[in-house]
Design an enzyme around this catalytic site. Sequence first.
Site, PDB file in Angstrom:
ATOM      1  CD  GLU A   1      12.729   1.960  10.385  1.00  0.00           C
ATOM      2  OE1 GLU A   1      13.285   3.037  10.652  1.00  0.00           O
ATOM      3  OE2 GLU A   1      13.170   0.863  10.772  1.00  0.00           O
TER       4      GLU A   1
ATOM      5  CB  CYS B   1      12.898  10.052   7.829  1.00  0.00           C
ATOM      6  SG  CYS B   1      13.930   8.901   6.943  1.00  0.00           S
TER       7      CYS B   1
ATOM      8  CD  GLU C   1       9.420  14.347  10.671  1.00  0.00           C
ATOM      9  OE1 GLU C   1       8.275  13.912  10.824  1.00  0.00           O
ATOM     10  OE2 GLU C   1      10.344  13.683  10.164  1.00  0.00           O
TER      11      GLU C   1
ATOM     12  CE  LYS D   1      -2.034   3.456   2.028  1.00  0.00           C
ATOM     13  NZ  LYS D   1      -1.875   4.595   1.104  1.00  0.00           N
TER      14      LYS D   1
HETATM   15  P1  NAP Z   1       2.136   9.424   6.601  1.00  0.00           P
HETATM   16  O1  NAP Z   1       1.119  10.472   6.362  1.00  0.00           O
HETATM   17  O2  NAP Z   1       2.268   8.880   7.973  1.00  0.00           O
HETATM   18  O3  NAP Z   1       1.822   8.270   5.542  1.00  0.00           O
HETATM   19  C1  NAP Z   1       2.648   7.148   5.380  1.00  0.00           C
HETATM   20  C2  NAP Z   1       1.853   6.021   4.767  1.00  0.00           C
HETATM   21  O4  NAP Z   1       0.863   5.591   5.708  1.00  0.00           O
HETATM   22  C3  NAP Z   1       1.066   6.393   3.509  1.00  0.00           C
HETATM   23  O5  NAP Z   1       1.001   5.277   2.663  1.00  0.00           O
HETATM   24  C4  NAP Z   1      -0.312   6.724   4.065  1.00  0.00           C
HETATM   25  O6  NAP Z   1      -1.335   6.601   3.125  1.00  0.00           O
HETATM   26  C5  NAP Z   1      -0.430   5.672   5.142  1.00  0.00           C
HETATM   27  N1  NAP Z   1      -1.346   6.003   6.233  1.00  0.00           N
HETATM   28  C6  NAP Z   1      -1.722   7.217   6.663  1.00  0.00           C
HETATM   29  N2  NAP Z   1      -2.553   7.090   7.716  1.00  0.00           N
HETATM   30  C7  NAP Z   1      -2.690   5.766   7.949  1.00  0.00           C
HETATM   31  C8  NAP Z   1      -3.425   4.999   8.898  1.00  0.00           C
HETATM   32  N3  NAP Z   1      -4.176   5.567   9.832  1.00  0.00           N
HETATM   33  N4  NAP Z   1      -3.340   3.656   8.851  1.00  0.00           N
HETATM   34  C9  NAP Z   1      -2.562   3.062   7.920  1.00  0.00           C
HETATM   35  N5  NAP Z   1      -1.851   3.734   6.995  1.00  0.00           N
HETATM   36  C10 NAP Z   1      -1.909   5.071   7.015  1.00  0.00           C
HETATM   37  O7  NAP Z   1       3.604   9.920   6.201  1.00  0.00           O
HETATM   38  P2  NAP Z   1       4.078  10.641   4.885  1.00  0.00           P
HETATM   39  O8  NAP Z   1       3.577  12.058   4.909  1.00  0.00           O
HETATM   40  O9  NAP Z   1       3.774   9.792   3.711  1.00  0.00           O
HETATM   41  O10 NAP Z   1       5.671  10.624   5.107  1.00  0.00           O
HETATM   42  C11 NAP Z   1       6.328  11.536   5.904  1.00  0.00           C
HETATM   43  C12 NAP Z   1       6.714  10.946   7.251  1.00  0.00           C
HETATM   44  O11 NAP Z   1       7.411   9.725   7.046  1.00  0.00           O
HETATM   45  C13 NAP Z   1       7.684  11.844   8.002  1.00  0.00           C
HETATM   46  O12 NAP Z   1       7.310  11.910   9.352  1.00  0.00           O
HETATM   47  C14 NAP Z   1       9.019  11.136   7.838  1.00  0.00           C
HETATM   48  O13 NAP Z   1       9.954  11.427   8.848  1.00  0.00           O
HETATM   49  C15 NAP Z   1       8.592   9.716   7.848  1.00  0.00           C
HETATM   50  N6  NAP Z   1       9.619   8.867   7.223  1.00  0.00           N
HETATM   51  C16 NAP Z   1      10.351   8.032   8.030  1.00  0.00           C
HETATM   52  C17 NAP Z   1      11.353   7.247   7.487  1.00  0.00           C
HETATM   53  C18 NAP Z   1      12.158   6.315   8.342  1.00  0.00           C
HETATM   54  O14 NAP Z   1      12.721   5.370   7.800  1.00  0.00           O
HETATM   55  N7  NAP Z   1      12.262   6.513   9.647  1.00  0.00           N
HETATM   56  C19 NAP Z   1      11.617   7.301   6.111  1.00  0.00           C
HETATM   57  C20 NAP Z   1      10.855   8.166   5.328  1.00  0.00           C
HETATM   58  C21 NAP Z   1       9.837   8.941   5.885  1.00  0.00           C
HETATM   59  P3  NAP Z   1      -1.882   7.880   2.323  1.00  0.00           P
HETATM   60  O15 NAP Z   1      -0.746   8.371   1.505  1.00  0.00           O
HETATM   61  O16 NAP Z   1      -2.982   7.336   1.517  1.00  0.00           O
HETATM   62  O17 NAP Z   1      -2.303   8.879   3.354  1.00  0.00           O
END
Ligand code: NAP
Length: 495
Positions: A252, A286, A385, A177
């Site tokens: 992560e 991240c 963040e 997904k």
């Molecule tokens: P996000 O909004 O948390 O979304 C991540 C993924 O989760 C997307 O596929 C999203 O789908 C899905 N999602 C959202 N809400 C969900 C829920 N309630 N249940 C299940 N899945 C859900 O994050 P993002 O904006 O895509 O990415 C930015 C964040 O990722 C930042 O905080 C960054 O630091 C973190 N990140 C961490 C790492 C690491 O390895 N530590 C690496 C890269 C990024 P939708 O797109 O359909 O909303």
Amino acid sequence: MAATVEEFGLWINGRWESPEGAKRFTTLNPATREPIASFVSGSPKDVERAVTAAHRAFPAWRDTPAPKRGEILLRAARRLAERKEEVGRWVTREMGKVIAEGKGDVQEAIDFIEYMAGEGRRLFGETVPSELKSKFCLTVRQPKGAVACITPWNFPTAIPNWKIAAALITGNTVVFKPASNTARCAVEVVRIYEDAGLPPGVLNLVTGPGGVVGNALIDDPRIRTVSFTGGVEAGREVYLRGARSLKMVHLELGGKNPVILLEDAAIPLAVDGVLFGAFGTSGQRCTATSRLIIHEKIYDQVLAELDRRLDHFPVGDPLDPATAMGPVASADQERKILEYIEIGRKEARLRRGGRKLTGGLYDRGFFIEPTVFETAHGTRISKEEIFGPVLSVLKVGSYEEAVRVANDVDYGLSSALYTRDVNKAFRAIQDLEAGITYINAPTIGAEVQLPFGGIKQTGNGGREAGSAAIEEFTEIKTVFVDFSERLQKAQIDVE
Ligand code: NAP
């Protein structure tokens, strides 16, 4: 008349399917707001079919020898290498990172798939001596079953492959997904495995909102592990939801990564690293450098050098190789970052930047100036963040204060220290509360053969990449083989 765009379906059981009457969504180029392509907004029913396909495909895939699985992965890596330029352009067009980074994203995926292909001839267990005679003890790694991979938009080919390649080589089947913003890149990810001859059902793609597709995946009892990369807020929800069925959930999450410059730091080198770390991918990594902690003795000098360099820092079309920073990834990202800049204006000193860029090509996309605040420790912009091109600069009087400030946040992903003092460097490796520490290099720059992940609210203890990736997707089975032909009792037959 609205522009027509290419339409994609779901990849389930080795077929692209478009469920009748399905709702659709479109992704946008953040540099131009042009539509990229249209995707199915998946429903719980779609998830049910995808999980069924993954569940059915599992026994045959599990029983395929791991080196054979590796051959398929290697073909996928080669296919992606052939198409690197094209896929790199999709990354840049769909999420806005500059083209060198778009291709870098794809290269990281290629590197990792190759690395995992080789793992098919390792997947080591242990052999351990028994306390009893004529008894042989060992461990073997076994796949978990059907797993869910939920991924963010900021590394739309690398992060999915970190999960998918590790899950596949270890014999799991996958429902993927992807982030909704980067669904076109997700199609490319799936296509390389399709082209490589992965059997039907072993990898399935369901696009659609996290709250619908993600929830249905987490709730399905046949999904044995959920591997999630994203923000803390969604990560917490995923963790709590998975906990209900005692599901293994690998998280992560975010970061608030510091670079410390001690008084003997090589300033031009450090500033190079800070610029790349803070403004590469428009600060949307991240591991992005979001705090610059400078010893007071070199503070003015460093900021003068930073200003000098930022005076010639081209922001613009991410497909132009001369551009240093492209747009941020979406309207939502732009709004959130500008809100944080407003917070910063109230609680800190804005040194430069801080505006949405307008005029010419800027009017079409989501462009924000590289922004630098000077701030005391403890402000929101120095602790939360932001995930955008916003750098908080903090002045400290000693190594000890620098480490205290660096550690006083909820996250613990990456960290960096610039110094020529080898003793301080080793102390920092010990003292910095982070999963990753760089010495004389920026906070970004992961290599696939090393574990990746963080502590505190950056995750729940696991690591991706490197040999650690195997842990995430396998169970360890402990095996005892007794060839003594009599009953032997551990702990009891001690004489
Ligand atoms: P996000 O909004 O948390 O979304 C991540 C993924 O989760 C997307 O596929 C999203 O789908 C899905 N999602 C959202 N809400 C969900 C829920 N309630 N249940 C299940 N899945 C859900 O994050 P993002 O904006 O895509 O990415 C930015 C964040 O990722 C930042 O905080 C960054 O630091 C973190 N990140 C961490 C790492 C690491 O390895 N530590 C690496 C890269 C990024 P939708 O797109 O359909 O909303």
